[in-house]
Design a protein around this motif. Structure first.
Motif, PDB file in Angstrom:
ATOM      1  N   VAL A   1      17.551 -20.435  -1.556  1.00  5.97           N
ATOM      2  CA  VAL A   1      18.987 -20.506  -1.322  1.00  5.97           C
ATOM      3  C   VAL A   1      19.295 -19.892   0.039  1.00  5.97           C
ATOM      4  O   VAL A   1      18.917 -18.747   0.313  1.00  5.97           O
ATOM      5  CB  VAL A   1      19.775 -19.784  -2.427  1.00  5.97           C
ATOM      6  N   LEU A   2      19.976 -20.658   0.859  1.00  6.63           N
ATOM      7  CA  LEU A   2      20.297 -20.286   2.240  1.00  6.63           C
ATOM      8  C   LEU A   2      21.748 -19.830   2.342  1.00  6.63           C
ATOM      9  O   LEU A   2      22.642 -20.420   1.718  1.00  6.63           O
ATOM     10  CB  LEU A   2      20.058 -21.516   3.127  1.00  6.63           C
ATOM     11  N   GLU A   3      21.971 -18.802   3.151  1.00  7.89           N
ATOM     12  CA  GLU A   3      23.312 -18.261   3.389  1.00  7.89           C
ATOM     13  C   GLU A   3      23.519 -18.185   4.897  1.00  7.89           C
ATOM     14  O   GLU A   3      22.627 -17.732   5.624  1.00  7.89           O
ATOM     15  CB  GLU A   3      23.381 -16.860   2.776  1.00  7.89           C
ATOM     16  N   TRP A   4      24.669 -18.667   5.378  1.00  5.36           N
ATOM     17  CA  TRP A   4      24.922 -18.494   6.807  1.00  5.36           C
ATOM     18  C   TRP A   4      26.375 -18.159   7.095  1.00  5.36           C
ATOM     19  O   TRP A   4      27.260 -18.397   6.281  1.00  5.36           O
ATOM     20  CB  TRP A   4      24.465 -19.696   7.630  1.00  5.36           C
ATOM     21  N   GLU A   5      26.583 -17.581   8.267  1.00  5.98           N
ATOM     22  CA  GLU A   5      27.892 -17.156   8.746  1.00  5.98           C
ATOM     23  C   GLU A   5      28.151 -17.854  10.072  1.00  5.98           C
ATOM     24  O   GLU A   5      27.386 -17.707  11.027  1.00  5.98           O
ATOM     25  CB  GLU A   5      27.911 -15.649   8.953  1.00  5.98           C
ATOM     26  N   GLU A   6      29.205 -18.667  10.135  1.00  3.22           N
ATOM     27  CA  GLU A   6      29.569 -19.291  11.403  1.00  3.22           C
ATOM     28  C   GLU A   6      30.032 -18.200  12.375  1.00  3.22           C
ATOM     29  O   GLU A   6      30.629 -17.193  11.966  1.00  3.22           O
ATOM     30  CB  GLU A   6      30.691 -20.306  11.189  1.00  3.22           C
ATOM     31  N   ASP A   7      29.743 -18.358  13.666  1.00  6.45           N
ATOM     32  CA  ASP A   7      30.143 -17.356  14.647  1.00  6.45           C
ATOM     33  C   ASP A   7      31.635 -17.048  14.541  1.00  6.45           C
ATOM     34  O   ASP A   7      32.463 -17.960  14.450  1.00  6.45           O
ATOM     35  CB  ASP A   7      29.825 -17.847  16.063  1.00  6.45           C
ATOM     36  N   HIS A   8      31.959 -15.758  14.531  1.00  2.00           N
ATOM     37  CA  HIS A   8      33.336 -15.273  14.442  1.00  2.00           C
ATOM     38  C   HIS A   8      34.015 -15.711  13.139  1.00  2.00           C
ATOM     39  O   HIS A   8      35.240 -15.690  13.047  1.00  2.00           O
ATOM     40  CB  HIS A   8      34.166 -15.729  15.649  1.00  2.00           C
TER      41      HIS A   8
ATOM     42  N   ILE B   1      28.652 -19.595   4.026  1.00  2.00           N
ATOM     43  CA  ILE B   1      28.275 -20.897   3.488  1.00  2.00           C
ATOM     44  C   ILE B   1      26.937 -20.745   2.770  1.00  2.00           C
ATOM     45  O   ILE B   1      26.033 -20.062   3.263  1.00  2.00           O
ATOM     46  CB  ILE B   1      28.147 -21.953   4.608  1.00  2.00           C
ATOM     47  N   TYR B   2      26.810 -21.399   1.618  1.00  2.00           N
ATOM     48  CA  TYR B   2      25.594 -21.294   0.805  1.00  2.00           C
ATOM     49  C   TYR B   2      25.050 -22.693   0.524  1.00  2.00           C
ATOM     50  O   TYR B   2      25.814 -23.603   0.185  1.00  2.00           O
ATOM     51  CB  TYR B   2      25.880 -20.559  -0.505  1.00  2.00           C
TER      52      TYR B   2
ATOM     53  N   LEU C   1      17.997 -16.056   4.232  1.00  2.00           N
ATOM     54  CA  LEU C   1      17.729 -16.557   2.887  1.00  2.00           C
ATOM     55  C   LEU C   1      18.171 -15.513   1.877  1.00  2.00           C
ATOM     56  O   LEU C   1      17.732 -14.362   1.935  1.00  2.00           O
ATOM     57  CB  LEU C   1      16.249 -16.887   2.690  1.00  2.00           C
ATOM     58  N   LEU C   2      19.046 -15.926   0.962  1.00  2.29           N
ATOM     59  CA  LEU C   2      19.488 -15.037  -0.108  1.00  2.29           C
ATOM     60  C   LEU C   2      18.423 -14.938  -1.186  1.00  2.29           C
ATOM     61  O   LEU C   2      18.109 -13.854  -1.680  1.00  2.29           O
ATOM     62  CB  LEU C   2      20.796 -15.559  -0.709  1.00  2.29           C
ATOM     63  N   LEU C   3      17.862 -16.090  -1.570  1.00  2.42           N
ATOM     64  CA  LEU C   3      16.845 -16.146  -2.625  1.00  2.42           C
ATOM     65  C   LEU C   3      15.674 -16.996  -2.171  1.00  2.42           C
ATOM     66  O   LEU C   3      15.869 -18.042  -1.539  1.00  2.42           O
ATOM     67  CB  LEU C   3      17.414 -16.760  -3.904  1.00  2.42           C
TER      68      LEU C   3
ATOM     69  N   ARG D   1      14.672 -30.251   1.173  1.00  2.19           N
ATOM     70  CA  ARG D   1      15.620 -30.931   0.282  1.00  2.19           C
ATOM     71  C   ARG D   1      16.953 -30.181   0.178  1.00  2.19           C
ATOM     72  O   ARG D   1      17.277 -29.610  -0.870  1.00  2.19           O
ATOM     73  CB  ARG D   1      15.016 -31.138  -1.114  1.00  2.19           C
ATOM     74  N   PRO D   2      17.756 -30.209   1.229  1.00  4.85           N
ATOM     75  CA  PRO D   2      19.076 -29.566   1.154  1.00  4.85           C
ATOM     76  C   PRO D   2      19.998 -30.322   0.209  1.00  4.85           C
ATOM     77  O   PRO D   2      20.281 -31.496   0.417  1.00  4.85           O
ATOM     78  CB  PRO D   2      19.577 -29.619   2.599  1.00  4.85           C
ATOM     79  N   GLU D   3      20.453 -29.650  -0.806  1.00  8.89           N
ATOM     80  CA  GLU D   3      21.320 -30.293  -1.796  1.00  8.89           C
ATOM     81  C   GLU D   3      22.750 -29.772  -1.645  1.00  8.89           C
ATOM     82  O   GLU D   3      23.362 -29.921  -0.597  1.00  8.89           O
ATOM     83  CB  GLU D   3      20.738 -30.087  -3.199  1.00  8.89           C
ATOM     84  N   ASP D   4      23.296 -29.166  -2.671  1.00 10.33           N
ATOM     85  CA  ASP D   4      24.700 -28.763  -2.632  1.00 10.33           C
ATOM     86  C   ASP D   4      24.928 -27.664  -1.591  1.00 10.33           C
ATOM     87  O   ASP D   4      24.145 -26.714  -1.488  1.00 10.33           O
ATOM     88  CB  ASP D   4      25.116 -28.268  -4.013  1.00 10.33           C
ATOM     89  N   ILE D   5      26.014 -27.786  -0.821  1.00  8.95           N
ATOM     90  CA  ILE D   5      26.389 -26.803   0.201  1.00  8.95           C
ATOM     91  C   ILE D   5      27.866 -26.494   0.014  1.00  8.95           C
ATOM     92  O   ILE D   5      28.697 -27.403   0.020  1.00  8.95           O
ATOM     93  CB  ILE D   5      26.146 -27.344   1.623  1.00  8.95           C
ATOM     94  N   GLU D   6      28.193 -25.203  -0.151  1.00 11.02           N
ATOM     95  CA  GLU D   6      29.596 -24.844  -0.389  1.00 11.02           C
ATOM     96  C   GLU D   6      29.965 -23.550   0.318  1.00 11.02           C
ATOM     97  O   GLU D   6      29.162 -22.613   0.379  1.00 11.02           O
ATOM     98  CB  GLU D   6      29.863 -24.686  -1.895  1.00 11.02           C
ATOM     99  N   PRO D   7      31.205 -23.465   0.816  1.00  9.99           N
ATOM    100  CA  PRO D   7      31.700 -22.208   1.367  1.00  9.99           C
ATOM    101  C   PRO D   7      32.170 -21.271   0.265  1.00  9.99           C
ATOM    102  O   PRO D   7      32.741 -21.710  -0.724  1.00  9.99           O
ATOM    103  CB  PRO D   7      32.874 -22.640   2.255  1.00  9.99           C
ATOM    104  N   ASN D   8      31.897 -19.989   0.440  1.00 11.88           N
ATOM    105  CA  ASN D   8      32.339 -18.972  -0.506  1.00 11.88           C
ATOM    106  C   ASN D   8      33.788 -18.603  -0.189  1.00 11.88           C
ATOM    107  O   ASN D   8      34.089 -18.163   0.924  1.00 11.88           O
ATOM    108  CB  ASN D   8      31.435 -17.736  -0.379  1.00 11.88           C
ATOM    109  N   PRO D   9      34.724 -18.786  -1.127  1.00  6.26           N
ATOM    110  CA  PRO D   9      36.138 -18.549  -0.840  1.00  6.26           C
ATOM    111  C   PRO D   9      36.502 -17.085  -0.670  1.00  6.26           C
ATOM    112  O   PRO D   9      37.624 -16.779  -0.272  1.00  6.26           O
ATOM    113  CB  PRO D   9      36.853 -19.159  -2.054  1.00  6.26           C
ATOM    114  N   VAL D  10      35.561 -16.166  -0.964  1.00  9.47           N
ATOM    115  CA  VAL D  10      35.855 -14.742  -0.834  1.00  9.47           C
ATOM    116  C   VAL D  10      35.278 -14.160   0.459  1.00  9.47           C
ATOM    117  O   VAL D  10      35.984 -13.537   1.239  1.00  9.47           O
ATOM    118  CB  VAL D  10      35.354 -13.959  -2.067  1.00  9.47           C
TER     119      VAL D  10
END
Length: 670
Positions: free
Chosen positions: A524-531, A492-493, A543-545, A479-488
C-alpha cells in the motif's frame, strides 16, 4: 463445463476466477514490454521523508479543501491521537481470525444482513429470480452479477442511492448444472450475460435496529451492455472510435468490466472500465501492423473468446470491428439522481484498464481525478481539470462539474527512491533509513488538443494512453488498483495488489516503490502532493504497508509491531472512515484464508496496526467497502468460484443447497 488449466495464478484466485474475471491475465506475458528507465539511486536535494510529509500535511490542512471531498463516509472529523494500547476511534473491535468458512464472518459484537443479491428485483416489473428460467429481459430488470464498487449518495434522512458496479459474468456458474455449454452457449445465455454487466442504482434505507435494505424507488435503474453512452472530451468523434454501428464515434453501446469507482463531490459516480480486453476475439487477424501493436499493448483477445460473444454480435470480433475495443477502457460517469440521464464516457481521463477514479479538489478549485491501470508493470495517472469546481449537488452543479472532466491535463507518475540502489535488493528488507520512500513527479501527457509526447497526437494519447505513458518514461508498478484521497489528512493512498513477475528473467527489476521480487502479496502506497495541493506536479511518497505474513522478514506495517497485526495479502480496494482510518479489502489472499476487510490507522502510535474486521465466504473476493460511523457495506463477489455447478464450494448467502449468489451486505454494531 469449461476445462481450465491448473497453472499458478496471481495471488490465491481460482483458475475459474482468473479465466472469467481478467482473461487469465497473470498467465500471459504482461503487455508492457517497454524499456523505460528506473530510479533506485539517491535523489539529490530531496526533502527528508518526515519533513516532506509534515510540511505537506500542514499546507493541506491550511488549504481547508477536505470538506469538499465527497465520499461514502460521513462528514470528515478531526483525526484523534491514539494512546499506546488504546484503539484509535473507529478501530475498536476484536480482530476476526483468518478462516475458510462459507460465511460472512464479522467482528464480535456486530450484526449483518444481505441488502441485495444477484437476481433480486431492481426496477418495476422484474420477475422473481429463477436461475432455471432466467431470461435476458428479466436480468435487465434485476440486480446484476459480480458486484464490485459500492457508492452511497444521500437521498434523505437515513436514505441513500446505492450505486453498484457489476464487473463481470461467470457463465459456467450462473446457470444450473448441465444447462450451459461453454463451447456452445445459446444466444439467450449470451444476452443474459450482457444484461448482467454494467451498474445498478438502488435506493436503500436504514432499517430499524441497523443495517440497510433495498426498496422500490423511481431512482432505481439498471445500466447494461445495451445502454447507450455519450462519448465526451477531446477524443469524442475520433477516427479511432468510429465503427460500422456508430459513424460519429460519439455513441457507445454499454459498459463492461466496471471494477471500482468513486462518488464525486457533486453527487455523481465515476466508474472504471477495467478488464475489457478479454471479451474480444480474433485480434490476431488484423493485418495492419500499427493497429496490431496497439491491440497487443492492451492485450486484446486473439482467437476465439472465452464467452463466444462474437458469434452473436460482430462488435466483439476485432477482425470485423477493429475500433470496437477502443470504445472501452474509459472512466464512465452516471448521475443517480437523474434516472433518465445518458451516462458518459470521459476521454480526457485516458484509456487503460481503470480500476477506479476518485476525485480531490485542488487548492485553486480545479478537479483532480486519480486512477490506476490494473496490470503488471503499468502505471498511476491523474487528471487535472482546466475549469474550477462549483460546490453543490443541484442539477446545475452536477452538469457544470461533470463538464470539467472534458478538458484538462492528463499526467502519469514517475517515482524516485531516496535510498542507494544496493539497499533495495528485492528481499523486502528495509533500507538503512527505515522506510521505503522518496519523491516523484507527474509527467504531462496531453492537454486538450496538445500532446506532450513525441510521436503522438493528442488524440492518440487519449485513445492509446498506455503507449504514450511508455514513451514518457513512467514508473512500472505492481498492479495499481484503487487510489483514493484521505479526507482527513489529505494524503493519497493506492493499493498495489501483487506482481509475481517482478524481478523475473527479462522483466523489470525492483525499485524502492516496488521493492520485492516475486511480489505475491502486494503493498500500500501513500503520497503527499507538494504543499498539499492536488494540482502539484511534484510529490513525496512512502510505503505504508508491505503486505504478507507478519512472521516473515519481507513485510512491513508502518513501523507497528508485526506480532500484533492481522495477516493481510493482496490489497485491492481502499476506503476511509470518518476518522481518516484506512480500510482495505483484499482479492486473492495467498495466506490460506478467505479474503477480508481490514482497518489500519495512518497516524500516531497505532499507524500500521492492521486489524481484520470481516472475512467473506469461501472463494469470494471482498469489494466495495463503504465505512461510515454507523455501518459498513461490503460487496461479496464471486462466492464459490473455486467450485463447479456439480461440486459447489459455496451456498452463500441463502444456504442449504442454493446457488451461490454475489451480494451486497451491511454490517453494524449491535
Amino acid at each position: 463445463m469449461l476445462s481450465l488449466p491448473l497453472f499458478a495464478h496471481s495471488g490465491g484466485r481460482s483458475a475459474l476466477t482468473c479465466e472469467y474475471r481478467c482473461g487469465n491475465a497473470c498467465a500471459h506475458e504482461a503487455p508492457n514490454t517497454s524499456d523505460n528507465e528506473y530510479f533506485g539511486d539517491v535523489a539529490k536535494g530531496v526533502l527528508s521523508r518526515r519533513g516532506a510529509f509534515k510540511a505537506g500535511a500542514v499546507m493541506a490542512a491550511a488549504a481547508g479543501g477536505f470538506a469538499a471531498l465527497s465520499g461514502t463516509a460521513a462528514a470528515a472529523v478531526p483525526a484523534l491521537a491514539a494512546s499506546p494500547g488504546r484503539p484509535v476511534p473507529g478501530t475498536d473491535f476484536e480482530p476476526v481470525a483468518p478462516n475458510t468458512q462459507d460465511a460472512l464472518v464479522v467482528a464480535k459484537g456486530h450484526q449483518q444482513n444481505v441488502v441485495i443479491r444477484w437476481g433480486d428485483p431492481v426496477v418495476g416489473g422484474a420477475p422473481k429470480f429463477d436461475p432455471a428460467k432466467q431470461t435476458a429481459a428479466a436480468q435487465a430488470k434485476q440486480f446484476g452479477y459480480n458486484n464490485d464498487f459500492v457508492g452511497l449518495i444521500e437521498n434523505g434522512r437515513d436514505r441513500w442511492l446505492m450505486v453498484v458496479n457489476h464487473e463481470y459474468t461467470t457463465e459456467v456458474q450462473m446457470f444450473p448444472a448441465g444447462t450451459y455449454d461453454a463451447n456452445n452457449p445459446t444466444e439467450e445465455q449470451v444476452k443474459i450475460a450482457w444484461a448482467a454487466h454494467g451498474l445498478s442504482v438502488v435506493q436503500v434505507e436504514k432499517r430499524r435496529g441497523g443495517g440497510l435494505e433495498a426498496v422500490s424507488s423511481r431512482y432505481n435503474r439498471r445500466i447494461t451492455l445495451d445502454t447507450e453512452f455519450e462519448v465526451r472530451g477531446p477524443a469524442a468523434g475520433s477516427k479511432y472510435l468510429k465503427t460500422s454501428a456508430d459513424a460519429s464515434g460519439k455513441r457507445v453501446r454499454g459498459t463492461q468490466n466496471n471494477c471500482s469507482g468513486g462518488v464525486t463531490p457533486w453527487g455523481t459516480v465515476l466508474s472504471g472500465e477495467e478488464n475489457f480486453h478479454q471479451y474480444f476475439a480474433n485480434s490476431d487477424k488484423v493485418t495492419d501492423p500499427t493497429t496490431q501493436a496497439r491491440l497487443k499493448r492492451y492485450a486484446i483477445g486473439t482467437g476465439t473468446s472465452t464467452r463466444k460473444w462474437e458469434r452473436f454480435d460482430k462488435r466483439w470480433d476485432v477482425a470485423q470491428e477493429p475500433n470496437e475495443p477502443n470504445r472501452f477502457g474509459w472512466v464512465v460517469e452516471i448521475d443517480p439522481n437523474d434516472p433518465d440521464s445518458t451516462p458518459v464516457k470521459h476521454t480526457a481521463l485516458g484509456r487503460f484498464k481503470h480500476e477506479a477514479a476518485n476525485v480531490k479538489i485542488a487548492r485553486d478549485g480545479r478537479v483532480v481525478v486519480y486512477s490506476g491501470d490494473d496490470e503488471r508493470f503499468d502505471y498511476i495517472y491523474k487528471f487535472v481539470s482546466k475549469g474550477k469546481y462549483k460546490p453543490g449537488t443541484s442539477s446545475l452543479a452536477r452538469r457544470h462539474n461533470s463538464a470539467l472532466l472534458d478538458e484538462g491535463t492528463l499526467y502519469v507518475a514517475k517515482f524516485k527512491g531516496d535510498s542507494p540502489a544496493a539497499e533495495i535488493d528485492g528481499t523486502g528488507k528495509l533500507p538503512a533509513d527505515g522506510e521505503f520512500d522518496g519523491t516523484g513527479e507527474w509527467i504531462a501527457l496531453a492537454s486538450g488538443d496538445k500532446s506532450f509526447v513525441d510521436g503522438f497526437t493528442a488524440e492518440e494519447v487519449y485513445v492509446f494512453t498506455r503507449l504514450a505513458a511508455d514513451k514518457a518514461g513512467a514508473t512500472k508498478m505492481d498492479r495499481p488498483e484503487d487510489i483514493e484521497p484521505n479526507p482527513v489528512n489529505g494524503r493519497i493512498y493506492a493499493a498495489l495488489t501483487n506482481n509475481t513477475d517482478r524481478g523475473a528473467a527479462g522483466k523489470a527489476g525492483v525499485d524502492e516503490v516496488n521493492p520485492r521480487n516475486g511480489n505475491k502479496n502486494g503493498h500500500v502506497l501513500e503520497w503527499e502532493e507538494d504543499h498539499g495541493d492536488a494540482a502539484s506536479t511534484k510529490f513525496s511518497w512512502r510505503l505504508l504497508l508491505v503486505c504478507g505474513d507478519p512472521a516473515t522478514a519481507d513485510t512491513y506495517f508502518g513501523g507497528f509491531p508485526k506480532d500484533q497485526v492481522s495477516p493481510i495479502s493482496c490489497p485491492d480496494n481502499v476506503a476511509f472512515d470518518p476518522y481518516g482510518n484506512l480500510w482495505i479489502s483484499t482479492d486473492g489472499n495467498t495466506l490460506g484464508s478467505n479474503d477480508g476487510l481490514f482497518s489500519v490507522p495512518v497516524e500516531g502510535p497505532e499507524r500500521g496496526h492492521v486489524k481484520q474486521f470481516l472475512t467473506v465466504p469461501y472463494g469470494a473476493e471482498t469489494c466495495g467497502p463503504v465505512v461510515t460511523g454507523d455501518f459498513v457495506v461490503v460487496a461479496v463477489q464471486h462466492p464459490g468460484e473455486n467450485g463447479t455447478p456439480t461440486a459447489p464450494t459455496s451456498h452463500w448467502p441463502d444456504g442449504g443447497n442454493s446457488l451461490a449468489r454475489p451480494a451486497v451486505a451491511s454490517v453494524w454494531r449491535g
